[in-house]
Design an enzyme around this catalytic site. Structure first.
Site, PDB file in Angstrom:
ATOM      1  N   THR A 258       0.837  -1.208   0.000  1.00 30.61           N
ATOM      2  CA  THR A 258       0.000   0.000   0.000  1.00 30.61           C
ATOM      3  C   THR A 258       0.868   1.254   0.000  1.00 30.61           C
ATOM      4  O   THR A 258       0.700   2.162   0.802  1.00 30.61           O
ATOM      5  CB  THR A 258      -0.957   0.010   1.209  1.00 30.61           C
ATOM      6  N   SER A 288       0.272   5.167  -4.807  1.00 29.87           N
ATOM      7  CA  SER A 288      -0.075   6.067  -3.696  1.00 29.87           C
ATOM      8  C   SER A 288      -1.517   6.536  -3.824  1.00 29.87           C
ATOM      9  O   SER A 288      -2.160   6.366  -4.863  1.00 29.87           O
ATOM     10  CB  SER A 288       0.848   7.287  -3.700  1.00 29.87           C
ATOM     11  N   CYS A 289      -2.019   7.161  -2.768  1.00 34.46           N
ATOM     12  CA  CYS A 289      -3.376   7.707  -2.804  1.00 34.46           C
ATOM     13  C   CYS A 289      -3.503   8.775  -3.890  1.00 34.46           C
ATOM     14  O   CYS A 289      -4.513   8.841  -4.597  1.00 34.46           O
ATOM     15  CB  CYS A 289      -3.757   8.274  -1.439  1.00 34.46           C
ATOM     16  N   ARG A 334       9.454  18.729   6.754  1.00 36.87           N
ATOM     17  CA  ARG A 334       8.489  17.859   7.429  1.00 36.87           C
ATOM     18  C   ARG A 334       8.696  17.807   8.940  1.00 36.87           C
ATOM     19  O   ARG A 334       7.866  17.267   9.667  1.00 36.87           O
ATOM     20  CB  ARG A 334       8.531  16.448   6.849  1.00 36.87           C
TER      21      ARG A 334
END
Length: 481
Positions: A258, A288-289, A334
């Site tokens: 995923t 990926s989404c 990040r």
């Protein structure tokens, strides 16, 4: 009688019809492996109000509300047929019947439209296929919810185990609690109990073994009675073929990642290239989404208009790989507080397009901004087309794609004038075209695509797993390819 009285009486009548639909839908699902849909939205295990809302939603895409009084005759007709495992869309049946001029009865038309799933044509019910989740974070728990939800007939995917690292006292109780309650997606629909002695979570009757392991090589799944399972790796720790091959232990037949795969690992976007998966392929990625959000509409636009080049800017909800408060992070930016800042970062979605759409010759670039919302993102797809068009033409084309094309499970369409990100929490589509934000000027088109980067993506993952397991049943009535 006043208008208000008329409206209330009409509502109560429709409520009664929707209530009578529930046992018919449930029986078809449990006894025949038939999933009843309405414009690609499942009606299985839905409440009266949910069924009515799904019918009403059709007005946004089809231009008029679809009433249960229109769809109920088709549902009744289905119960009289010798149906095999399939998905049947009541919305499509009703729409196609209106356009049919042969004067057939509902029963005659329905029997013809779903003939591929009846009698001698029907396919055999599949044996249950074992599934193992490796990792139980945000995506893992949502995939678990979906697998449990879809286990109704007992002949589809069966979640047998989850593999996690040991977390100390009451680990299994805490993991079960996270499955039961979710701050974004709400309560689990059903019951969950825990047997600590046997390290088992029982969700809606599904016994799920919790296996503790620090790495894939230490697990023999056959000792838990697991055979030929599909393992879904939700950790993202291993992304190439060599690393993911570590999961191919006794009891595991295939591995689905995923996250974007590296090297020669196929990146699969269901609806676009899932039919390219080779039967003997043991390792694949669901990308990926964001890749899942942009590739289906990109394919749709290229099929109709041709795409010469494009750029995707994703405005993405923050994720667990960012810091809650300012702290060290190996990636640039990040490390800054996720809930307090917009954070410029990179996205690999644009480069991943080439794997999912190898025939697309256009160069697609991309960038991303993480923003302080916990779920639902938007991709702004700026395309230079091979021919000039109009906003009206693109608007109508994408609406039709969302209704009748092979991509209707991936692409949704909304005309809501005040839609915002939270409206799409729980969407099962890979992306939703925002009709109000669509911009077209000659050969330039800008699409605004909402997507639930958690739940919508998890639905795409489950569709891929259904496909490779052989329990993805055909949909009727068939749509044009």
């Amino acid at each position: 009688m006043t208008v208000n009285d008329d409206s209330f009486t009409n509502w109560k009548n429709r409520e009664e019809i929707a209530e009578s639909m529930i046992p018919l839908i449930g029986k078809l699902h449990r006894e025949r492996d038939v999933t009843v849909l309405l414009h690609s939205r499942s009606l299985v295990n839905k409440s009266v109000v949910s069924i009515l809302k799904t019918h009403r939603f059709a007005r946004q895409i089809a231009g008029a509300e679809l009433s249960v009084t229109e769809t109920m005759p088709f549902l009744k007709a289905l119960t009289t047929l010798d149906l095999g495992p399939s998905q049947i869309d009541l919305g499509m049946l009703a729409t196609m019947y209106k356009a049919d001029e042969r004067g057939l009865s509902v029963e005659e038309f329905t029997a013809e439209a779903v003939a591929g799933a009846t009698g001698a044509n029907k396919i055999d019910r599949r044996e249950p296929r074992d599934v193992v989740l490796y990792g139980f974070g945000r995506i893992g728990r949502l995939v678990a919810r979906l697998l449990i939800e879809k286990a109704g007939s007992g002949n589809g995917l069966r979640l047998r185990a989850i593999v996690v690292r040991g977390g100390g006292a009451q680990d299994i109780v805490k993991r079960a609690s996270l499955l039961r309650r979710d701050s974004i997606h709400g309560q689990f629909q059903g019951t969950i109990t825990v047997d600590e002695d046997s390290s088992t979570i029982v969700a809606n009757g599904n016994a799920i073994k919790v296996i503790y392991a620090d790495d894939p090589s230490s697990v023999d799944y056959t000792q838990y009675g697991i055979r030929d399972a599909i393992l879904i790796d939700n950790t993202g720790k291993w992304r190439d073929r060599e690393g993911l091959s570590e999961h191919l232990r006794p009891g595991i037949d295939k591995v689905v990642l995923t996250a974007p795969g590296k090297g020669d690992v196929p990146n699969i976007v269901h609806g676009v290239n899932h039919d390219t998966i080779k039967p003997d392929e043991q390792i694949l990625s669901c990308a990926s989404c964001t890749t899942n959000a942009i590739v289906p509409p990109l394919k749709a636009m290229d099929d109709e208009y041709g795409v010469l080049r494009g750029h995707v800017e994703t405005v993405h909800s923050f994720t667990n790989d960012q810091n809650l408060l300012d702290n060290y992070h190996k990636a640039e930016r990040r490390g800054r507080s996720a809930p307090l800042n917009m954070v410029i970062t990179e996205t690999g979605a644009a480069s991943a397009v080439a794997k999912a759409l190898p025939d697309l010759k256009a160069k697609i670039s991309g960038s991303s901004i993480r923003v302080p919302v916990p779920d639902v993102s938007i991709a702004i797809l700026n395309l230079q087309l091979a021919r000039e068009t109009t906003r009206e033409e693109v608007h109508d084309y994408l609406r039709e794609v969302s209704l009748t094309s092979p991509l209707k499970r991936q692409i949704d369409f909304t005309t809501a004038p005040d839609a915002v990100s939270s409206d799409f929490i729980g969407s099962r589509h890979a992306s939703i075209v925002d009709a109000g934000a669509l911009k077209v000027d000659g050969d330039n088109a800008i699409l605004y695509l909402w997507y639930d980067n958690e739940f919508g993506y998890s639905c795409q993952v489950v569709r891929v797993v259904q496909h490779v397991s052989g329990v993805e049943y055909p949909t009727y009535p068939a749509t044009a390819v």
